[in-house]
Design a protein around this motif. Structure first.
Motif, PDB file in Angstrom:
ATOM      1  N   GLY A   1       0.385  -0.912   0.111  1.00 25.59           N
ATOM      2  CA  GLY A   1       0.362   0.221   0.156  1.00 25.59           C
ATOM      3  C   GLY A   1       0.683   1.480  -0.261  1.00 25.59           C
ATOM      4  N   LYS A   2       0.229   2.400   0.464  1.00 25.50           N
ATOM      5  CA  LYS A   2       0.754   3.925   0.101  1.00 25.50           C
ATOM      6  C   LYS A   2       0.521   4.076   1.218  1.00 25.50           C
ATOM      7  N   LEU A   3       1.596   5.907   1.346  1.00 22.37           N
ATOM      8  CA  LEU A   3       0.835   7.193   1.568  1.00 22.37           C
ATOM      9  C   LEU A   3       1.435   8.236   1.148  1.00 22.37           C
ATOM     10  N   MET A   4       0.773   9.262   0.589  1.00 20.77           N
ATOM     11  CA  MET A   4       1.041  10.686   0.731  1.00 20.77           C
ATOM     12  C   MET A   4       1.330  11.579   1.265  1.00 20.77           C
ATOM     13  N   LEU A   5       3.329  11.593   1.160  1.00 18.40           N
ATOM     14  CA  LEU A   5       4.310  12.730   2.260  1.00 18.40           C
ATOM     15  C   LEU A   5       3.652  14.079   1.950  1.00 18.40           C
TER      16      LEU A   5
ATOM     17  N   GLY B   1       2.328  17.278  -1.314  1.00 17.40           N
ATOM     18  CA  GLY B   1       1.988  17.219  -2.452  1.00 17.40           C
ATOM     19  C   GLY B   1       0.553  15.940  -3.336  1.00 17.40           C
ATOM     20  N   GLU B   2      -0.528  16.581  -2.740  1.00 18.57           N
ATOM     21  CA  GLU B   2      -1.540  15.687  -3.270  1.00 18.57           C
ATOM     22  C   GLU B   2      -2.335  16.766  -3.971  1.00 18.57           C
ATOM     23  N   HIS B   3      -3.321  16.304  -5.341  1.00 17.78           N
ATOM     24  CA  HIS B   3      -3.755  17.314  -5.937  1.00 17.78           C
ATOM     25  C   HIS B   3      -3.319  18.240  -7.345  1.00 17.78           C
ATOM     26  N   ALA B   4      -1.935  18.807  -6.194  1.00 20.85           N
ATOM     27  CA  ALA B   4      -1.060  19.270  -7.214  1.00 20.85           C
ATOM     28  C   ALA B   4      -0.507  18.331  -8.277  1.00 20.85           C
ATOM     29  N   VAL B   5      -0.333  17.364  -7.962  1.00 17.26           N
ATOM     30  CA  VAL B   5       0.427  15.969  -8.536  1.00 17.26           C
ATOM     31  C   VAL B   5      -1.114  15.873  -9.794  1.00 17.26           C
ATOM     32  N   VAL B   6      -1.957  15.668  -9.307  1.00 23.05           N
ATOM     33  CA  VAL B   6      -3.041  15.619 -10.987  1.00 23.05           C
ATOM     34  C   VAL B   6      -2.880  16.891 -12.045  1.00 23.05           C
ATOM     35  N   TYR B   7      -2.335  17.965 -11.070  1.00 26.08           N
ATOM     36  CA  TYR B   7      -1.911  18.885 -12.450  1.00 26.08           C
ATOM     37  C   TYR B   7      -0.803  18.725 -12.971  1.00 26.08           C
TER      38      TYR B   7
ATOM     39  N   GLU C   1      -9.263   1.911   4.183  1.00 35.92           N
ATOM     40  CA  GLU C   1      -8.717   3.428   4.983  1.00 35.92           C
ATOM     41  C   GLU C   1      -7.089   3.749   4.239  1.00 35.92           C
ATOM     42  N   GLY C   2      -7.649   3.740   3.423  1.00 33.48           N
ATOM     43  CA  GLY C   2      -7.312   5.010   2.287  1.00 33.48           C
ATOM     44  C   GLY C   2      -5.369   4.719   1.828  1.00 33.48           C
ATOM     45  N   LEU C   3      -5.236   2.874   1.609  1.00 32.00           N
ATOM     46  CA  LEU C   3      -3.806   2.867   1.693  1.00 32.00           C
ATOM     47  C   LEU C   3      -3.579   2.503   0.185  1.00 32.00           C
TER      48      LEU C   3
ATOM     49  N   GLU D   1      -9.087  10.016 -15.936  1.00 26.91           N
ATOM     50  CA  GLU D   1      -7.592  10.364 -16.811  1.00 26.91           C
ATOM     51  C   GLU D   1      -6.782  11.423 -15.792  1.00 26.91           C
ATOM     52  N   ASP D   2      -7.669  11.724 -14.317  1.00 27.16           N
ATOM     53  CA  ASP D   2      -6.718  12.369 -13.752  1.00 27.16           C
ATOM     54  C   ASP D   2      -6.016  11.758 -12.497  1.00 27.16           C
ATOM     55  N   ALA D   3      -6.488  10.514 -12.619  1.00 23.85           N
ATOM     56  CA  ALA D   3      -5.692   9.859 -11.848  1.00 23.85           C
ATOM     57  C   ALA D   3      -4.238  10.109 -11.802  1.00 23.85           C
TER      58      ALA D   3
ATOM     59  N   GLY E   1      -1.173   8.232 -10.869  1.00 21.66           N
ATOM     60  CA  GLY E   1      -0.559   7.404 -10.886  1.00 21.66           C
ATOM     61  C   GLY E   1       0.761   7.261  -9.538  1.00 21.66           C
ATOM     62  N   PHE E   2       0.134   7.927  -8.634  1.00 27.20           N
ATOM     63  CA  PHE E   2       1.519   8.056  -7.273  1.00 27.20           C
ATOM     64  C   PHE E   2       1.646   6.147  -6.539  1.00 27.20           C
ATOM     65  N   ASP E   3       0.185   5.874  -6.753  1.00 24.68           N
ATOM     66  CA  ASP E   3      -0.606   5.163  -5.991  1.00 24.68           C
ATOM     67  C   ASP E   3       0.687   3.756  -6.104  1.00 24.68           C
TER      68      ASP E   3
ATOM     69  N   LYS F   1     -14.182   9.242  -0.606  1.00 24.30           N
ATOM     70  CA  LYS F   1     -13.870   8.393  -2.219  1.00 24.30           C
ATOM     71  C   LYS F   1     -13.102  10.035  -2.923  1.00 24.30           C
ATOM     72  N   THR F   2     -11.828   9.436  -3.322  1.00 28.79           N
ATOM     73  CA  THR F   2     -10.798   9.989  -4.473  1.00 28.79           C
ATOM     74  C   THR F   2     -11.834  10.716  -5.591  1.00 28.79           C
ATOM     75  N   THR F   3     -11.846   9.686  -6.340  1.00 35.02           N
ATOM     76  CA  THR F   3     -12.487  10.537  -7.333  1.00 35.02           C
ATOM     77  C   THR F   3     -13.570  11.606  -6.881  1.00 35.02           C
TER      78      THR F   3
ATOM     79  N   GLY G   1      -3.630  12.082   0.732  1.00 39.50           N
ATOM     80  CA  GLY G   1      -4.606  12.182   0.031  1.00 39.50           C
ATOM     81  C   GLY G   1      -5.393  12.296  -0.138  1.00 39.50           C
ATOM     82  N   ALA G   2      -6.611  12.494  -0.979  1.00 36.14           N
ATOM     83  CA  ALA G   2      -7.489  13.002  -1.272  1.00 36.14           C
ATOM     84  C   ALA G   2      -8.188  14.321  -0.335  1.00 36.14           C
ATOM     85  N   GLY G   3      -8.017  13.691   1.327  1.00 41.61           N
ATOM     86  CA  GLY G   3      -8.824  14.093   2.141  1.00 41.61           C
ATOM     87  C   GLY G   3     -10.426  13.428   1.926  1.00 41.61           C
TER      88      GLY G   3
ATOM     89  N   GLY H   1     -11.225  12.081   4.467  1.00 41.88           N
ATOM     90  CA  GLY H   1     -11.157  10.826   5.337  1.00 41.88           C
ATOM     91  C   GLY H   1      -9.977  10.085   5.272  1.00 41.88           C
ATOM     92  N   ASP H   2      -9.824   9.100   5.500  1.00 42.49           N
ATOM     93  CA  ASP H   2      -8.871   8.104   5.525  1.00 42.49           C
ATOM     94  C   ASP H   2      -7.917   8.403   6.411  1.00 42.49           C
ATOM     95  N   CYS H   3      -6.546   8.886   6.590  1.00 41.79           N
ATOM     96  CA  CYS H   3      -5.886   9.226   6.932  1.00 41.79           C
ATOM     97  C   CYS H   3      -5.021  10.089   6.830  1.00 41.79           C
TER      98      CYS H   3
HETATM   99  O1  PMV Z   1      -7.083   9.849  -1.522  1.00 40.71           O
HETATM  100  P1  PMV Z   1      -6.095   8.872  -2.480  1.00 40.71           P
HETATM  101  O2  PMV Z   1      -5.188   8.510  -0.546  1.00 40.71           O
HETATM  102  O3  PMV Z   1      -5.901   7.864  -3.166  1.00 40.71           O
HETATM  103  O4  PMV Z   1      -5.090   9.910  -3.260  1.00 40.71           O
HETATM  104  C1  PMV Z   1      -5.250  10.623  -3.776  1.00 40.71           C
HETATM  105  C2  PMV Z   1      -4.361  11.777  -3.872  1.00 40.71           C
HETATM  106  C3  PMV Z   1      -4.710  13.052  -5.629  1.00 40.71           C
HETATM  107  O5  PMV Z   1      -2.987  13.718  -5.480  1.00 40.71           O
HETATM  108  C4  PMV Z   1      -5.390  13.692  -4.698  1.00 40.71           C
HETATM  109  C5  PMV Z   1      -5.283  12.810  -6.890  1.00 40.71           C
HETATM  110  C6  PMV Z   1      -4.061  11.222  -7.109  1.00 40.71           C
HETATM  111  O6  PMV Z   1      -4.379  10.576  -7.850  1.00 40.71           O
HETATM  112  O7  PMV Z   1      -2.590  12.139  -7.237  1.00 40.71           O
END
Ligand code: PMV
Length: 332
Positions: A12-16, A18-24, A111-113, A154-156, A158-160, A200-202, A285-287, A289-291
């Motif tokens: 599994g993974k955790l975003m340390l 940069g979430e959301h900005a990585v989508v762009y 758990e959003g992992l 297509e927005d994902a 791919g960090f996970d 829900k990430t999406t 993560g996306a926010g 909830g989750d972790c």
């Molecule tokens: O909700 P998670 O843990 O799948 O993380 C999403 C992170 C975002 O940057 C919001 C979306 C993405 O695909 O990188």
């Protein structure tokens, strides 16, 4: 082709940062965690596709031809990543075969992992091994990322998928793994707490997208600030300066808060970590909830965890004892 079952597992993974900005297109920092998902592949002479999730009865999803031609929406959501990975593999190898796929998980999909990406990567590796394709890691990543985009859109970023494939702790930018920070972060004292709420990430990616459309200048500035923090965090990790990295987590969380993706329970968890002596904390993560994750001095870790357990306002909060920097996909 092997008729003996082949098993692969992925973390599994955790975003340390940069979430959301990585989508762009901005970079982020991600780590693989030591909770894994296993996928076992056994060739099935009856020309059908059977999927079994541990603890649930086996489901015959139909003939090979049916699975090959039907749209992914025809299948129950809990099988969509598995079916899509199989379809992607068939397409890449110009083949189609009956198969029994069994999955086992060391973490729940709540758990959003990163259960979806881990199961996709583990299955892609097991399929490659069972059919002697010998995919290298970059091919496993490419096909698994295509799978995730086909299901999630297509927005994902791919960090996970990258964390599940390559493992470790590293900088990532859409489509590619960058510099490893594995050695430098080996001693970091990371606390992970689950909010009790499945996000829900999406939905949250779409929320930020709408906000960006409405207020492009404001949101672009926030994204640029997040990118700066990612670069500063990378430098802090390279110096093994976890105190500064923790402070940068606070700044990153504030920016995520202003994007509108934090919640009361996440903010409460983060404040609790800080009040109990952590260097800093942020949602991961996306926010919604989750972790949350927090960095603290090793001597302070227990204090922070005890503080989290004392929160009475929100039910179902729990500390997740996970280690960062776990190994990527492997054959078991
Ligand atoms: O909700 P998670 O843990 O799948 O993380 C999403 C992170 C975002 O940057 C919001 C979306 C993405 O695909 O990188």
């Amino acid at each position: 082709m092997s008729f003996l079952p082949v098993t692969a597992s992925a973390p599994g993974k955790l975003m340390l940062f940069g979430e959301h900005a990585v989508v762009y297109g901005s970079p982020c920092i991600v780590t693989a965690v030591d909770r894994r998902i296993e996928a076992t592949v056994a060739m099935n002479a009856t020309e059908t596709v059977v999927v079994e999730r541990e603890g649930h009865s086996a489901q015959n999803l139909g003939s090979v031809q049916y699975v090959q031609t039907e749209s992914i929406d025809c299948f129950d959501t809990k099988y969509q990543f598995v079916i899509m990975a199989l379809k992607t593999f068939w397409e890449d190898t110009q083949s189609a075969f009956g198969v029994i796929i069994t999955t086992r998980s060391q973490f729940t999909d709540k758990e959003g992992l990163g259960s979806s990406s881990a199961v996709t990567v583990a299955l892609m590796k097991a399929l490659s091994e069972a059919t002697d394709q010998g995919y290298d890691l970059d091919t496993v990543f490419r096909l698994s990322y295509a799978t995730v985009k086909a299901v999630q859109g297509e927005d994902a970023s791919g960090f996970d998928v990258a964390a599940a494939t390559y493992g470790g702790t590293f900088r990532y930018q859409k489509d590619k793994k960058n510099a490893s920070l594995q050695r430098e972060t080996a001693n970091m004292s990371l606390i992970v707490a689950y909010s009790g709420i499945k996000a829900k990430t999406t939905e949250y990616v779409a929320k930020v997208k709408r906000f960006k459309k409405k207020e492009p200048d404001l949101v672009n500035n926030i994204m640029e600030d997040i990118e700066k923090l990612v670069n500063q965090a990378e430098q802090a990790f390279l110096r093994q300066d976890f105190e500064t990295a923790g402070h940068l987590m606070n700044c990153n969380h504030d920016l995520l808060h202003s994007l509108g993706v934090s919640t009361d329970v996440l903010d409460c968890l983060i404040d609790t970590c800080k009040l109990n002596g952590a260097y800093g904390a942020k949602l991961s993560g996306a926010g919604g909830g989750d972790c949350i994750i927090s960095l603290a001095h090793p001597k302070c870790k227990k204090n922070v965890e005890d503080g989290i357990y004392k929160i009475k306002r929100f039910k179902h909060i729990k500390v997740l004892p996970v280690q960062s920097g776990a190994e990527g996909v492997r054959i078991e």
